[in-house]
Motif scaffolding. Structure first.
Motif, mmCIF file in Angstrom:
data_model
loop_
_atom_site.group_PDB
_atom_site.id
_atom_site.type_symbol
_atom_site.label_atom_id
_atom_site.label_comp_id
_atom_site.label_asym_id
_atom_site.label_seq_id
_atom_site.Cartn_x
_atom_site.Cartn_y
_atom_site.Cartn_z
ATOM 1 N N HIS A 253 -0.467 1.160 11.994
ATOM 2 C CA HIS A 253 0.412 0.131 12.524
ATOM 3 C C HIS A 253 0.857 0.573 13.914
ATOM 4 O O HIS A 253 1.251 1.727 14.104
ATOM 5 C CB HIS A 253 1.622 -0.086 11.617
ATOM 6 N N MET A 254 0.796 -0.346 14.858
ATOM 7 C CA MET A 254 1.050 0.024 16.241
ATOM 8 C C MET A 254 2.476 0.516 16.459
ATOM 9 O O MET A 254 2.740 1.275 17.391
ATOM 10 C CB MET A 254 0.757 -1.156 17.172
ATOM 11 N N GLU A 255 3.425 0.115 15.591
ATOM 12 C CA GLU A 255 4.810 0.574 15.735
ATOM 13 C C GLU A 255 5.155 1.674 14.743
ATOM 14 O O GLU A 255 5.696 2.719 15.116
ATOM 15 C CB GLU A 255 5.775 -0.604 15.536
ATOM 16 N N PHE A 256 4.830 1.460 13.454
ATOM 17 C CA PHE A 256 5.281 2.381 12.423
ATOM 18 C C PHE A 256 4.333 3.548 12.177
ATOM 19 O O PHE A 256 4.765 4.624 11.775
ATOM 20 C CB PHE A 256 5.491 1.617 11.102
ATOM 21 N N ARG A 257 3.038 3.334 12.386
ATOM 22 C CA ARG A 257 2.062 4.411 12.152
ATOM 23 C C ARG A 257 0.918 4.262 13.144
ATOM 24 O O ARG A 257 -0.183 3.831 12.798
ATOM 25 C CB ARG A 257 1.536 4.342 10.715
ATOM 26 N N PRO A 258 1.160 4.585 14.401
ATOM 27 C CA PRO A 258 0.148 4.377 15.441
ATOM 28 C C PRO A 258 -1.103 5.209 15.179
ATOM 29 O O PRO A 258 -1.025 6.307 14.613
ATOM 30 C CB PRO A 258 0.860 4.849 16.715
ATOM 31 N N PRO B 4 12.416 -2.904 -1.919
ATOM 32 C CA PRO B 4 12.391 -3.541 -0.600
ATOM 33 C C PRO B 4 11.147 -3.136 0.189
ATOM 34 O O PRO B 4 10.800 -1.957 0.267
ATOM 35 C CB PRO B 4 13.665 -3.005 0.066
ATOM 36 N N GLY B 5 10.503 -4.125 0.760
ATOM 37 C CA GLY B 5 9.331 -3.837 1.583
ATOM 38 C C GLY B 5 9.692 -3.481 3.008
ATOM 39 O O GLY B 5 8.866 -2.952 3.753
ATOM 40 N N ASN B 6 10.921 -3.781 3.395
ATOM 41 C CA ASN B 6 11.365 -3.510 4.760
ATOM 42 C C ASN B 6 12.540 -2.543 4.710
ATOM 43 O O ASN B 6 13.599 -2.876 4.188
ATOM 44 C CB ASN B 6 11.784 -4.805 5.456
ATOM 45 N N LEU B 7 12.344 -1.336 5.215
ATOM 46 C CA LEU B 7 13.401 -0.337 5.239
ATOM 47 C C LEU B 7 13.930 -0.185 6.662
ATOM 48 O O LEU B 7 13.134 -0.133 7.614
ATOM 49 C CB LEU B 7 12.876 1.016 4.746
ATOM 50 N N PRO B 8 15.256 -0.113 6.842
ATOM 51 C CA PRO B 8 15.825 0.010 8.194
ATOM 52 C C PRO B 8 15.281 1.214 8.955
ATOM 53 O O PRO B 8 14.948 1.118 10.133
ATOM 54 C CB PRO B 8 17.329 0.156 7.921
ATOM 55 N N ASP B 9 15.184 2.342 8.263
ATOM 56 C CA ASP B 9 14.628 3.559 8.866
ATOM 57 C C ASP B 9 13.391 3.942 8.080
ATOM 58 O O ASP B 9 13.479 4.559 7.013
ATOM 59 C CB ASP B 9 15.648 4.697 8.847
ATOM 60 N N TYR B 10 12.229 3.566 8.624
ATOM 61 C CA TYR B 10 10.983 3.757 7.876
ATOM 62 C C TYR B 10 10.460 5.179 8.040
ATOM 63 O O TYR B 10 10.394 5.712 9.150
ATOM 64 C CB TYR B 10 9.921 2.768 8.351
ATOM 65 N N SER B 11 10.086 5.763 6.919
ATOM 66 C CA SER B 11 9.350 7.031 6.913
ATOM 67 C C SER B 11 8.697 7.143 5.544
ATOM 68 O O SER B 11 9.192 6.549 4.567
ATOM 69 C CB SER B 11 10.272 8.223 7.166
ATOM 70 N N PRO B 12 7.616 7.897 5.417
ATOM 71 C CA PRO B 12 6.971 8.060 4.100
ATOM 72 C C PRO B 12 7.940 8.599 3.048
ATOM 73 O O PRO B 12 7.894 8.184 1.892
ATOM 74 C CB PRO B 12 5.841 9.050 4.387
ATOM 75 N N GLU B 13 8.821 9.492 3.449
ATOM 76 C CA GLU B 13 9.773 10.075 2.495
ATOM 77 C C GLU B 13 10.757 9.017 1.998
ATOM 78 O O GLU B 13 11.087 8.968 0.810
ATOM 79 C CB GLU B 13 10.535 11.231 3.144
ATOM 80 N N ARG B 14 11.244 8.160 2.915
ATOM 81 C CA ARG B 14 12.195 7.120 2.510
ATOM 82 C C ARG B 14 11.529 6.084 1.617
ATOM 83 O O ARG B 14 12.153 5.560 0.694
ATOM 84 C CB ARG B 14 12.801 6.465 3.754
ATOM 85 N N GLN C 170 0.799 -1.227 0.000
ATOM 86 C CA GLN C 170 0.000 0.000 0.000
ATOM 87 C C GLN C 170 0.835 1.283 0.000
ATOM 88 O O GLN C 170 0.571 2.190 -0.802
ATOM 89 C CB GLN C 170 -0.959 0.011 1.197
ATOM 90 N N PRO C 171 1.864 1.401 0.853
ATOM 91 C CA PRO C 171 2.666 2.635 0.790
ATOM 92 C C PRO C 171 3.328 2.844 -0.573
ATOM 93 O O PRO C 171 3.506 3.979 -1.014
ATOM 94 C CB PRO C 171 3.719 2.425 1.888
ATOM 95 N N ARG C 172 3.691 1.749 -1.245
ATOM 96 C CA ARG C 172 4.315 1.873 -2.568
ATOM 97 C C ARG C 172 3.273 2.245 -3.619
ATOM 98 O O ARG C 172 3.540 3.024 -4.534
ATOM 99 C CB ARG C 172 5.020 0.577 -2.964
ATOM 100 N N ALA C 173 2.065 1.690 -3.493
ATOM 101 C CA ALA C 173 0.985 2.088 -4.399
ATOM 102 C C ALA C 173 0.679 3.569 -4.241
ATOM 103 O O ALA C 173 0.428 4.285 -5.225
ATOM 104 C CB ALA C 173 -0.267 1.252 -4.120
ATOM 105 N N ASP C 174 0.718 4.054 -3.003
ATOM 106 C CA ASP C 174 0.457 5.473 -2.744
ATOM 107 C C ASP C 174 1.459 6.361 -3.458
ATOM 108 O O ASP C 174 1.123 7.458 -3.918
ATOM 109 C CB ASP C 174 0.492 5.754 -1.239
#
Length: 268
Positions: A182-187, A242-252, A19-23
């Motif tokens: 997401h409880m960790e990445f986007r509460p 990659p679906g898993n980024l070490p430092d997740y943010s919408p910009e990254r 979904q974030p990539r589709a966005d």
């Protein structure tokens, strides 16, 4: 590169981070998401709104292992000539399988998809959840050729099964508006500051459990990987992100997608 885009697609395992990539594609290219899940809900909703409460088995010919002709269904429902007649029939067929907990055959899924795609004039879509099988992939390529439109790129979101399971178990959804958190990445935001959350509960999807996730991951390997290979053989450009980024943010997320596609990343 990527001027005058017709359509794009996002593929990957359930819970891989599609979904974030589709966005990103939606924002960057002005496209609209065409999701198989939304398509099914739309046509099921049309049929449910029609209000038929009889036995759906009457519309299925067990000897032929298929539905009776569409015109006969319309006559029995008394909807011949009405604007939504074709859509109601499609919704009936989808509900027949869903009610019995059966796998929806490719021919029905293909018909539902084509109807929704046609409503967009076969352009301006980010395809999500279709195709899931090689037969659906073949149908899609034939449909694109027939309608004279392109699938300009496929974004394949890659992620490990273990990471997907751990990440998905933290996923939550708003029952009212359908927004994902997401409880960790986007509460979820504080309910005291969000009108939507005052009206509903943030819940975990019923199918977001380990057993269901493992089944969906196995289905991806068995059914969707052959579809991916077929689309690659058809010459459609693939971009693995990659679906898993070490430092997740919408910009990254956005920059990782654009970089892999050879597009100037967003700066600032």
């Amino acid at each position: 590169m990527f001027s005058n885009v017709d359509n794009m697609m996002v593929m990957g395992k359930s819970g891989s981070g599609k979904q974030p990539r589709a966005d990103v594609l939606i924002r960057r290219f002005g496209l609209k998401q065409l999701s198989t899940g939304d398509i099914f809900r739309h046509y099921l909703g049309l049929f449910n709104a029609f209000g038929y409460e009889g036995d759906l088995n009457r519309f299925y010919d067990t000897a032929a292992d298929d539905f009776i002709p569409d015109e006969n269904i319309k006559e029995q429902l008394a909807i011949t000539g009405t604007p939504d007649a074709d859509a109601i029939v499609l919704g009936l067929k989808a509900k027949y399988y869903v009610e019995q907990g059966l796998f929806v055959p490719d021919r029905i899924t293909n018909a539902l998809f084509e109807s929704a795609f046609r409503a967009m004039n076969f352009k301006g879509a980010v395809l999500d959840g279709f195709p899931r099988t090689e037969e659906q992939a073949r149908f899609l390529t034939e449909l694109l050729k027939r309608e004279g439109v392109r699938l300009d790129a496929i974004l394949l979101v890659e992620n490990e099964d273990e990471l997907i399971i751990n990440r998905t178990m933290g996923r939550r959804i708003c029952k009212s508006c359908g927004e994902l958190f997401h409880m960790e990445f986007r509460p979820p935001p504080d309910e005291r500051k969000n009108e939507c959350l005052k009206k509903c509960n943030i819940v975990q999807r019923s199918d977001d459990n380990v057993e269901s996730l493992k089944k969906r991951l196995a289905e991806f390997r068995e059914k969707t990987l052959p579809a991916i290979e077929y689309l690659k053989s058809a010459g459609i450009p693939f971009y693995a992100v990659p679906g898993n980024l070490p430092d997740y943010s919408p910009e990254r997320v956005e920059n990782s997608v654009l970089e892999i596609m050879g597009i100037e990343p967003v700066t600032g």
